[in-house]
Motif scaffolding. Structure first.
Motif, PDB file in Angstrom:
ATOM      1  N   LEU A  87       5.984  -0.349 -22.882  1.00 44.20           N
ATOM      2  CA  LEU A  87       4.592  -0.229 -23.449  1.00 44.20           C
ATOM      3  C   LEU A  87       3.958   1.153 -22.644  1.00 44.20           C
ATOM      4  O   LEU A  87       3.469   2.011 -23.044  1.00 44.20           O
ATOM      5  N   ALA A  90       5.537   4.254 -23.860  1.00 40.72           N
ATOM      6  CA  ALA A  90       5.500   4.477 -25.238  1.00 40.72           C
ATOM      7  C   ALA A  90       6.837   5.318 -25.668  1.00 40.72           C
ATOM      8  O   ALA A  90       6.849   6.207 -26.264  1.00 40.72           O
ATOM      9  N   ALA A  94       5.061   3.442 -32.582  1.00 38.51           N
ATOM     10  CA  ALA A  94       3.773   2.586 -32.418  1.00 38.51           C
ATOM     11  C   ALA A  94       4.251   1.253 -33.085  1.00 38.51           C
ATOM     12  O   ALA A  94       3.855   0.081 -32.690  1.00 38.51           O
ATOM     13  N   LEU A  97       6.418  -0.874 -31.258  1.00 36.03           N
ATOM     14  CA  LEU A  97       5.677  -1.466 -30.158  1.00 36.03           C
ATOM     15  C   LEU A  97       4.632  -2.614 -30.760  1.00 36.03           C
ATOM     16  O   LEU A  97       4.552  -3.668 -30.099  1.00 36.03           O
ATOM     17  N   TYR A  98       4.245  -2.461 -31.679  1.00 37.56           N
ATOM     18  CA  TYR A  98       3.329  -3.273 -32.307  1.00 37.56           C
ATOM     19  C   TYR A  98       3.941  -4.687 -32.603  1.00 37.56           C
ATOM     20  O   TYR A  98       3.527  -5.672 -32.569  1.00 37.56           O
TER      21      TYR A  98
ATOM     22  N   LEU C 204      -1.174   9.162 -20.860  1.00 34.60           N
ATOM     23  CA  LEU C 204      -1.712   9.781 -21.900  1.00 34.60           C
ATOM     24  C   LEU C 204      -2.701  10.857 -21.666  1.00 34.60           C
ATOM     25  O   LEU C 204      -3.510  10.458 -20.872  1.00 34.60           O
TER      26      LEU C 204
ATOM     27  N   GLU D 159      -5.149   3.594 -23.599  1.00 32.71           N
ATOM     28  CA  GLU D 159      -3.606   4.019 -23.801  1.00 32.71           C
ATOM     29  C   GLU D 159      -2.613   3.180 -24.399  1.00 32.71           C
ATOM     30  O   GLU D 159      -1.984   3.467 -25.304  1.00 32.71           O
ATOM     31  N   ARG D 160      -2.699   1.866 -24.186  1.00 34.60           N
ATOM     32  CA  ARG D 160      -1.787   0.981 -24.624  1.00 34.60           C
ATOM     33  C   ARG D 160      -2.148   0.556 -26.033  1.00 34.60           C
ATOM     34  O   ARG D 160      -1.148   0.377 -26.622  1.00 34.60           O
ATOM     35  N   LEU D 161      -3.472   0.604 -26.258  1.00 35.09           N
ATOM     36  CA  LEU D 161      -3.786   0.260 -27.667  1.00 35.09           C
ATOM     37  C   LEU D 161      -3.349   1.551 -28.564  1.00 35.09           C
ATOM     38  O   LEU D 161      -2.734   1.222 -29.781  1.00 35.09           O
ATOM     39  N   ILE D 162      -3.517   2.737 -28.051  1.00 39.69           N
ATOM     40  CA  ILE D 162      -2.901   3.842 -28.923  1.00 39.69           C
ATOM     41  C   ILE D 162      -1.410   3.752 -29.103  1.00 39.69           C
ATOM     42  O   ILE D 162      -0.833   3.974 -30.140  1.00 39.69           O
ATOM     43  N   ASN D 163      -0.767   3.196 -27.921  1.00 37.31           N
ATOM     44  CA  ASN D 163       0.629   3.220 -28.177  1.00 37.31           C
ATOM     45  C   ASN D 163       1.121   2.354 -29.231  1.00 37.31           C
ATOM     46  O   ASN D 163       2.107   2.333 -29.819  1.00 37.31           O
ATOM     47  N   VAL D 164       0.322   1.068 -29.407  1.00 37.51           N
ATOM     48  CA  VAL D 164       0.659   0.156 -30.285  1.00 37.51           C
ATOM     49  C   VAL D 164       0.239   0.311 -31.740  1.00 37.51           C
ATOM     50  O   VAL D 164       0.347  -0.349 -32.607  1.00 37.51           O
ATOM     51  N   THR D 165      -0.697   1.367 -32.198  1.00 41.52           N
ATOM     52  CA  THR D 165      -1.383   1.737 -33.356  1.00 41.52           C
ATOM     53  C   THR D 165      -0.830   2.775 -34.325  1.00 41.52           C
ATOM     54  O   THR D 165      -0.485   3.764 -33.880  1.00 41.52           O
ATOM     55  N   ASP D 166      -0.635   2.143 -35.579  1.00 50.23           N
ATOM     56  CA  ASP D 166       0.072   3.146 -36.297  1.00 50.23           C
ATOM     57  C   ASP D 166      -0.841   3.928 -37.375  1.00 50.23           C
ATOM     58  O   ASP D 166      -0.539   4.833 -38.080  1.00 50.23           O
ATOM     59  N   LYS D 171      -6.398   5.526 -34.480  1.00 54.26           N
ATOM     60  CA  LYS D 171      -5.571   6.059 -33.248  1.00 54.26           C
ATOM     61  C   LYS D 171      -6.509   7.210 -32.720  1.00 54.26           C
ATOM     62  O   LYS D 171      -6.544   7.576 -31.633  1.00 54.26           O
TER      63      LYS D 171
END
Lengths: 301, 301, 301, 301, 301, 301
Positions: A87, A90, A94, A97-98, C204, D159-166, D171
């Motif tokens: 995580l 990255a 995404a 990871l989701y 990032l 940053e973590r939320l961005i990494n898991v968002t498609d 994003k």
């Protein structure tokens, strides 16, 4: 003073990454029956304890529980280590990871996104640890019983975690931790009964007329007798009238007021009185279309 | 199903208004050792209990504790009744009411201003009641011990309140409530020991090699021996080396990662590595005037 | 693994009993800026940290903070020792004990009645310690900054306690504890800057077009410029229009729905629509005596 | 005074409904590192700040964070809009809605069933927002450091939320919000260092003999040296004896009691003394079937 | 987007320093009925609301409540300003500052020592603000009623604060804030009744056979009739039998288990069965000295 | 006094085990809109109420809500009964039990592992019940409105649970419980309007110049007019200047200090002043590699 040795009290061996299992382990890290609660329970008791034997024992066990907190926290960190790296860096798409974040079917998403895969001071549902979990009150006849109970609870939660854990190394460490709760319970039992008398707790005697009475408050099919309410042990009272106002009074509260207060209280009563004779129109009627537009509003009896 | 009778289980007689005393009484209304916690503890256990004897007993006692909650809450309401009226009606000057609100030397200002003199679900310091006070976990060998301990704690807090209470009627009611905690403890004790075996709690046996060990973790002047760590009962281990890695391993954690995870973890390690050879300028130096303006910034070893 | 030595890291010498001062000391025991929060903050970070230098440092300091928790808790216990005995044994009249409980003008009544004079995991107002105080998130560029800030806060609260403390021994111990926060801050500063780069935190990169912008959101007399919003450092935007929808879009949210969802959403909208053309009678009118009894109810425009 | 413009600071564009993603977004709405915490942190500091520059800056940034709270909350609402309609209108079979509620694998069931799909003041695990997240203490040398750290943490969670968002639109908005945390950190850094000196925090000087000492409390394989504990910076103390009672005293607490208190304390000690010479029968033995029925109970040494 | 103007919505004029009064004011800053709760209640509802009229109104009022939060917070800061300076600078002796901290008779010691005199997000007893105060659930027929009730509560708490406030400027500002709650209640009432029907709340109809029944669950002296349980409005049921199992069933729960579960449940029941025929010796007896040393332990009937 | 009958108010019939559904049901057991909150809300109001009609009604409904708490808790226990047995007895392999614990996609893992399948005092996300959910303040014009709103919310949450429930027996019981909320709302409405006047709440009149003003604080596309802000009802103020300092003052706070306080405040201001003319090097620069090694540190303008 505390000192720390970098070796664990029990070697942690994790077979494979498993963030979902890591999240469940939080029950014994930051959960109500977990090692933090145990350590702080005994540590705070030790600080205020004057009896030399109990003080020593409490600090011994508090220190061991801190060491257990380290063991269970290390398990969490090891199970999460890979997911944490993925995580943070990255290294996957995404969408992937989701799926990883949400796939465990439990709250590992909180552990990953909010706490970065580290052992958090929460239970497995993300509930923050609170000192409300600690029930120490500064009396040994109560606190030792609380400690006995706390060890029993911790033993059971470990048992459940062992029952759902497939990883041999984790299971083995959990078995050690579970066993230590049993050993600690034994010590607390000995400490309690080496203080005589310890029942009733504290100093004030109970009022004898109420100390051996059992009120059968819940009645109907399913009423049971046993040693907890037997005639041998207790006066068993099922009659509802005899359960009421057992002091022999009216059962209705009585108080006194100063003259000034009486005036104020009566003034308030008059100002806020409800009129039992009225039938007021209400918001419910306004809101439910039950009103006839020709009916006068504000009607009272 | 519950039914309510308007008479109290014990008649409440309050000699004179006393908002400060009312506030202290909240300990046994909305405090951690109070009647709400007791009632909900036994009620929730009763709902999930299948053993007919325990289920009946738990509901009996839960119902009585609800009735005690009513008694203690009534005491609070009676002690506050006058002050409530005076604040609501503002029958005195602001300065006088301000003194009344703050004069008790405890948190009765919260009770008055926020809760209008009613019994609030807080302890005497205004701490909101939380379900973290309830430690039921759904196993009788643990829950009954928790109940025994809870009764002991409640008994002690009542004892303290009795010790500070001057009002004869309040003192008498508190004595009744205290005594009932003793009676309930007796019932829970009988219930626990009528389930055999009840020790160790739960089903899984402890690991025998660790079940009778006592680790002397706290050492120095004050080390004591007693039945809780006697050689008769326990293997007593004081050697620090023997307390470490008791499984015989390294005491250092081991884990496995997938190849992809290894890459991610190493990448993160490199990205966030601290340089032990450096001597970086820091914010502390920037903030403490220790810098010589001619000294170049950002120096590293 | 932790080990405990019965000697404190700093000798506690208390000149005379003082339950009120004891209660204030709880700020650094179970308060948000206290030693428990400090110890757990660094301990949990240490468990999940892989960088060897940081891991070692975090565990060093965590262990010292635990030892400080012991010092401050011992101060609380010593200041309360006499009052604890008097309440437990009821060696005085109720009225006298009531005055003692409430006389400090702070929340020592909670400490005495609920916690029996022991050091409780609360702040000086009785607020239960919560893990919400711990802000570790598992990234060193953030956590080290959090630690620096935490040490700064703890230093200030010690300073305030020193300022209100008259007892020479307590004051001296507080001075030691305060000083150690400074030393720890120095270490965390060094650790942060020995990781390069550490700004911006994490991995990032920021979006460059927004990274050096300062929005002057609060305007009027008192608007100030300084290095935090200077033209040298930032693009300073005061124009309200330029602060809005800085992406150049409409500033209004857009979303998509499945066809089935569109139907449901529209159905809900119709069912719950408010009628802006109406002038409905309301509960406020029913309750305020503004109604003419001849006026039809439920009128709409 | 605050004013509101209906356009957002950043346009929210959501590609498709996603209640699971909505739930994760709550971390930055009602989570500990989220925008509500940020806004309230700076707003409350601004109210009590007297330095004109800092006061202005704090209110500028507080206002912007409120506007970010609006952006992230709007994202949550948009992602949930369809699911909200379907649950409210029950446009699908119960089994289908049940699957929808539980299918995300995270806590979106709470968001849907309890909060009706709206942005709730919780984190992604349903933990209620608490003011325990706010660590302002009213001293700028501490609060500015706290703010710097808070911005760093918020940056990482974004940053973590961005990494898991498609979802591209989400994003992009998250990227804006993340960037602004960096900009705010820059401002707080400038504000901190424009106050000189700012280290040590506060006013009281540290005790010099303890300010540059590093106690090596955690020892064993893994001990590391670096700038945080280097000889250049610190006196490094590994000897366990030298870590103890650093004031040169006994390391044992000392206190004073009034004569009356001494009597009470001794009385309590006698009443609650544990007998180290005893070997009492305990509840554990009663519960474990270890008793020989012929063995007399209550045996003591 | 929010914008901020440095002028307050209402000018704050404080006549003289008063930390005790400042502390009481926190009820409307960080207390459950305070302005923060109000602002966040309406703001979060506005974000998820689709009805254009309600959305606009909610954001209008949310923004005003934020501005009120600023007013009340400024009052707190002004009342504390002097005490804050004195504590920070230690311009008085410790004993004098100690008296100042504790002399108010309320929790201003928390405000001073922990929060440095700034407006804290707590109530007047130091209880941390929690999102549990916010009861929005995303349905307008419920949320508007919640808002009406919230405004009513806030009005009352302001009334009480006005009643205890002697400072003319503070009293005047409180009067403004109190009045605005009344105005907001009026708006919410209009909004509720402009949505027709709004009763019963939501969409699902009640089960008609239970919708107009009143169960007289509390019986005895004090039973009253009024429009809330009149025969005109309700079927009034006092017969205890008719209050039970109103579905006509047994009133006893029924469930199904898989065969495997049945085995497990029976096994658990057997393992944990209590023996109602026993009369086990218990810990209470061990602890109360009731044992005759010659009596065999572990006796059962 | 409360009495308990072993038959439920509504017969619980559960078709098949379903731990996931059990977990959702917790919303109405230990969730904010659940039966515990309802029961305690009315019970605590009843204790402090002096109006005979309201007191009786509140206790009637409180008692019924307790009986509903029993119904919903019994549903939880029945749905979990099988899973509880399987986990306690470990009648399946660990991997299978792990899947069972995590498979529901919601927080039933907390219910199982921590609470042993019993009804816990949490919501469906594991959030501990808190008395912060109870908003009673001891004034009938506010509390009755709070009760009306609480019933509306509970009705909606039941509606959502019904919408996702497939089990016919559970659905039927939920329908009963939902309906009773409607009936209770009707009673509370009647009680509110039988107290005249009840608007504005409380006793103090509003300040007339601000009672009928609507501030249009949120402006832009989407501004709406309706009865909640119509010219017929309100003075509608959109002009930003007229929204500010509506008392006609400066909008800037004013306070007084004692001479000693003035000195302290000025001293603090000087000590902590930020220098707006400086451009200090900061930690951000140290951390971001932006420093030229030849550039002198600590530069100020």
């Amino acid at each position: 003073m505390f000192a720390h040795n970098k070796r664990l009290q029990y070697t942690v061996r994790v077979a494979e990454p498993n963030p979902g299992l890591a999240n469940l382990m939080l029950e014994q890290f930051g959960g109500p029956q977990g090692e933090l609660a145990a350590a702080l329970r005994y540590f705070t008791q030790a600080l205020a304890e004057d009896d030399p034997g109990r003080k020593d024992m409490l600090m011994d066990i508090a220190t061991e529980e801190l060491s257990h907190l380290e063991v269970i926290g290390t398990i969490v960190a090891m199970l999460n280590k890979g997911a944490k790296g993925e995580l943070a860096e990255a290294t996957q798409e995404a969408a992937e990871l989701y799926r990883a974040i949400n796939g465990a079917g439990n709250d590992s998403h909180v552990t990953q996104v909010l706490y970065g895969g580290g052992p958090a001071l929460t239970n497995s549902g993300g509930q923050l640890w609170t000192a409300g979990y600690i029930d120490s009150i500064g009396d040994p006849s109560a606190d030792l019983r609380s400690n006995i109970a706390a060890e029993a609870r911790a033993k059971i939660v470990y048992e459940r975690l062992i029952n759902v854990t497939d990883d041999a190394g984790v299971k083995e460490a959990l078995g050690f931790l579970m066993t230590r709760e049993v050993a600690h319970q034994l010590s607390f039992e000995k400490a309690l009964y080496s203080m005589q008398p310890n029942f009733p707790p504290g100093k004030l005697p109970p009022r004898q007329e109420f100390a051996r009475v059992y009120f059968n408050m819940s009645q109907g099919e399913g009423d049971m007798r046993g040693p907890w309410n037997s005639d041998e042990q207790f006066q068993y009272i099922s009659d509802r009238e005899q359960q009421l106002a057992v002091d022999g009074g009216s059962g209705l509260p009585e108080t006194a007021l100063t003259p000034e207060q009486s005036v104020a209280v009566e003034q308030m009563a008059a100002r806020t009185a409800s009129d039992p004779q009225s039938n007021p129109m209400t918001g419910a009627e306004l809101g439910s279309g039950q009103l006839d537009a020709d009916e006068p509003a504000g009607r009272t009896s």
